[in-house]
Design a protein around this motif. Structure first.
Motif, PDB file in Angstrom:
ATOM      1  N   GLU A   1       0.829  -1.209   0.000  1.00 10.85           N
ATOM      2  CA  GLU A   1       0.000   0.000   0.000  1.00 10.85           C
ATOM      3  C   GLU A   1       0.860   1.255   0.000  1.00 10.85           C
ATOM      4  OE1 GLU A   1      -3.534   0.336   2.513  1.00 10.85           O
ATOM      5  OE2 GLU A   1      -3.167  -1.720   3.171  1.00 10.85           O
ATOM      6  N   LEU A   2       1.954   1.217   0.760  1.00  4.29           N
ATOM      7  CA  LEU A   2       2.846   2.374   0.836  1.00  4.29           C
ATOM      8  C   LEU A   2       3.489   2.664  -0.516  1.00  4.29           C
ATOM      9  CD1 LEU A   2       4.256   4.540   2.532  1.00  4.29           C
ATOM     10  CD2 LEU A   2       5.986   2.832   3.149  1.00  4.29           C
ATOM     11  N   VAL A   3       3.919   1.628  -1.214  1.00  2.00           N
ATOM     12  CA  VAL A   3       4.520   1.811  -2.539  1.00  2.00           C
ATOM     13  C   VAL A   3       3.499   2.420  -3.499  1.00  2.00           C
ATOM     14  CG1 VAL A   3       5.453   0.610  -4.556  1.00  2.00           C
ATOM     15  CG2 VAL A   3       6.279   0.023  -2.272  1.00  2.00           C
ATOM     16  N   ALA A   4       2.259   1.916  -3.445  1.00  2.00           N
ATOM     17  CA  ALA A   4       1.207   2.476  -4.303  1.00  2.00           C
ATOM     18  C   ALA A   4       0.960   3.938  -3.968  1.00  2.00           C
ATOM     19  CB  ALA A   4      -0.069   1.663  -4.152  1.00  2.00           C
TER      20      ALA A   4
ATOM     21  N   ARG B   1       3.971  12.120  -9.343  1.00  2.00           N
ATOM     22  CA  ARG B   1       5.381  12.137  -9.704  1.00  2.00           C
ATOM     23  C   ARG B   1       6.126  13.094  -8.773  1.00  2.00           C
ATOM     24  NH1 ARG B   1       4.438  13.503 -14.296  1.00  2.00           N
ATOM     25  NH2 ARG B   1       5.174  15.648 -14.390  1.00  2.00           N
ATOM     26  N   GLY B   2       7.233  12.639  -8.228  1.00  2.00           N
ATOM     27  CA  GLY B   2       8.030  13.471  -7.325  1.00  2.00           C
ATOM     28  C   GLY B   2       7.665  13.324  -5.859  1.00  2.00           C
ATOM     29  N   LEU B   3       6.621  12.535  -5.573  1.00  2.00           N
ATOM     30  CA  LEU B   3       6.178  12.424  -4.181  1.00  2.00           C
ATOM     31  C   LEU B   3       7.205  11.714  -3.310  1.00  2.00           C
ATOM     32  CD1 LEU B   3       3.886  13.039  -2.244  1.00  2.00           C
ATOM     33  CD2 LEU B   3       2.796  10.885  -2.911  1.00  2.00           C
ATOM     34  N   THR B   4       7.837  10.670  -3.841  1.00  2.00           N
ATOM     35  CA  THR B   4       8.831   9.947  -3.052  1.00  2.00           C
ATOM     36  C   THR B   4       9.972  10.862  -2.630  1.00  2.00           C
ATOM     37  OG1 THR B   4       8.326   7.872  -4.179  1.00  2.00           O
ATOM     38  CG2 THR B   4      10.435   8.010  -3.064  1.00  2.00           C
ATOM     39  N   ALA B   5      10.448  11.701  -3.537  1.00  2.00           N
ATOM     40  CA  ALA B   5      11.530  12.635  -3.196  1.00  2.00           C
ATOM     41  C   ALA B   5      11.075  13.603  -2.112  1.00  2.00           C
ATOM     42  CB  ALA B   5      11.971  13.399  -4.435  1.00  2.00           C
ATOM     43  N   ALA B   6       9.822  14.054  -2.187  1.00  2.00           N
ATOM     44  CA  ALA B   6       9.291  14.964  -1.159  1.00  2.00           C
ATOM     45  C   ALA B   6       9.260  14.277   0.195  1.00  2.00           C
ATOM     46  CB  ALA B   6       7.899  15.438  -1.551  1.00  2.00           C
TER      47      ALA B   6
ATOM     48  N   GLY C   1      13.377   4.222  -1.823  1.00  2.00           N
ATOM     49  CA  GLY C   1      14.293   4.072  -2.948  1.00  2.00           C
ATOM     50  C   GLY C   1      13.697   3.204  -4.040  1.00  2.00           C
ATOM     51  N   LEU C   2      13.016   2.146  -3.645  1.00  2.00           N
ATOM     52  CA  LEU C   2      12.328   1.280  -4.607  1.00  2.00           C
ATOM     53  C   LEU C   2      11.278   2.077  -5.374  1.00  2.00           C
ATOM     54  CD1 LEU C   2      10.828  -2.203  -3.667  1.00  2.00           C
ATOM     55  CD2 LEU C   2       9.489  -0.512  -4.892  1.00  2.00           C
ATOM     56  N   SER C   3      10.487   2.866  -4.638  1.00  2.00           N
ATOM     57  CA  SER C   3       9.434   3.670  -5.276  1.00  2.00           C
ATOM     58  C   SER C   3      10.035   4.676  -6.249  1.00  2.00           C
ATOM     59  CB  SER C   3       8.620   4.409  -4.202  1.00  2.00           C
ATOM     60  OG  SER C   3       7.998   3.497  -3.317  1.00  2.00           O
ATOM     61  N   TRP C   4      11.117   5.317  -5.828  1.00  2.00           N
ATOM     62  CA  TRP C   4      11.772   6.307  -6.697  1.00  2.00           C
ATOM     63  C   TRP C   4      12.327   5.640  -7.952  1.00  2.00           C
ATOM     64  CZ3 TRP C   4      16.674   6.999  -8.658  1.00  2.00           C
ATOM     65  CH2 TRP C   4      16.925   8.254  -9.242  1.00  2.00           C
ATOM     66  N   ALA C   5      12.982   4.482  -7.776  1.00  2.00           N
ATOM     67  CA  ALA C   5      13.551   3.777  -8.926  1.00  2.00           C
ATOM     68  C   ALA C   5      12.458   3.362  -9.898  1.00  2.00           C
ATOM     69  CB  ALA C   5      14.329   2.546  -8.450  1.00  2.00           C
TER      70      ALA C   5
ATOM     71  N   GLN D   1      11.278   6.442 -11.865  1.00  2.00           N
ATOM     72  CA  GLN D   1      12.218   6.842 -12.907  1.00  2.00           C
ATOM     73  C   GLN D   1      12.220   5.851 -14.071  1.00  2.00           C
ATOM     74  OE1 GLN D   1      13.752   9.895 -12.608  1.00  2.00           O
ATOM     75  NE2 GLN D   1      12.391   9.938 -10.835  1.00  2.00           N
ATOM     76  N   THR D   2      12.169   4.569 -13.748  1.00  2.00           N
ATOM     77  CA  THR D   2      12.200   3.551 -14.790  1.00  2.00           C
ATOM     78  C   THR D   2      10.901   3.552 -15.592  1.00  2.00           C
ATOM     79  OG1 THR D   2      13.601   2.191 -13.364  1.00  2.00           O
ATOM     80  CG2 THR D   2      12.578   1.098 -15.234  1.00  2.00           C
ATOM     81  N   ALA D   3       9.778   3.731 -14.901  1.00  2.00           N
ATOM     82  CA  ALA D   3       8.486   3.736 -15.582  1.00  2.00           C
ATOM     83  C   ALA D   3       8.401   4.864 -16.592  1.00  2.00           C
ATOM     84  CB  ALA D   3       7.356   3.845 -14.553  1.00  2.00           C
ATOM     85  N   ALA D   4       9.040   5.997 -16.279  1.00  2.00           N
ATOM     86  CA  ALA D   4       9.013   7.124 -17.202  1.00  2.00           C
ATOM     87  C   ALA D   4       9.845   6.833 -18.448  1.00  2.00           C
ATOM     88  CB  ALA D   4       9.536   8.379 -16.506  1.00  2.00           C
ATOM     89  N   ALA D   5      10.975   6.155 -18.249  1.00  2.00           N
ATOM     90  CA  ALA D   5      11.870   5.890 -19.379  1.00  2.00           C
ATOM     91  C   ALA D   5      11.522   4.603 -20.122  1.00  2.00           C
ATOM     92  CB  ALA D   5      13.311   5.814 -18.876  1.00  2.00           C
TER      93      ALA D   5
END
Length: 198
Positions: free
Chosen positions: A88-91, A97-102, A153-157, A160-164
């Protein structure tokens, strides 16, 4: 709060949700104010900083995730409960976009609105972690901070990967790999690994 001020507040929240969904958490605050039909001064009176607006937009989700920790703990064994909640947290981290960094930045700023909201949620998740450790399903030396950093870190990765490379990595598989890596070795627990992901 006066009726007109309340209307402005609600319009700003509505437009902020739309803007964050379209442009991520870095969406223009001036554009949000314009779309809500108010001046930037009105926006800043209600939300003095971006993080205050973001916390207000996400408040119900923070509360839902905090409550969910108790619900999964009551309904499942400790290891599966932790995994279900982390899913649930990952979702949730993928909401904008950018929420994990925040969220990661809140660790550095205990005075921020987001830090307080995240801390309540992290405490609930920490209780699930300790229960899984006591059940021998997570290695005992893992701290809550380490766990949330790994999941962030998993969420951020994934973001980034989903965008590319859309569809190239499944966040649920990444989460399973992460949690399996946190399982105790027999020498640590005295028993065989117990299958957190089941």
């Amino acid at each position: 709060m006066r009726a007109d001020a309340r209307r402005n507040y609600e319009r700003l929240l509505t437009e902020a949700r739309v803007a964050f969904a379209e442009h991520g958490t870095g969406a223009s605050l001036e554009d949000i104010a314009r779309r809500a039909g108010v001046g930037t001064g009105t926006l800043y009176r209600h939300f003095p900083a971006r993080e205050v607006l973001l916390e207000a937009v996400l408040r119900e989700e923070f509360q839902r995730l905090t409550a969910s920790a108790g619900e999964v703990a009551a309904a499942r064994p400790a290891g599966p409960a932790l995994l279900a909640w982390l899913r649930e947290l990952v979702a949730f981290n993928g909401t904008y976009r950018g929420l994990t960094a925040a969220f990661l930045q809140t660790l550095l700023d205990p005075a921020s609105e987001l830090h307080a909201a995240c801390e309540v949620m992290r405490t609930a998740g920490g209780d699930l972690l300790r229960a899984a450790q006591q059940a021998g399903q997570i290695r005992p030396d893992v701290t809550a901070l380490e766990l949330f950093t790994l999941v962030s870190g998993l969420s951020w990765a994934h973001e980034q990967t989903a965008a590319a490379l859309p569809g190239s990595l499944a966040p649920d598989r990444l989460l399973h790999l992460t949690v399996e890596g946190l399982a105790p070795r027999p020498a640590q627990s005295g028993v065989a690994q117990s299958g957190v992901g089941r």
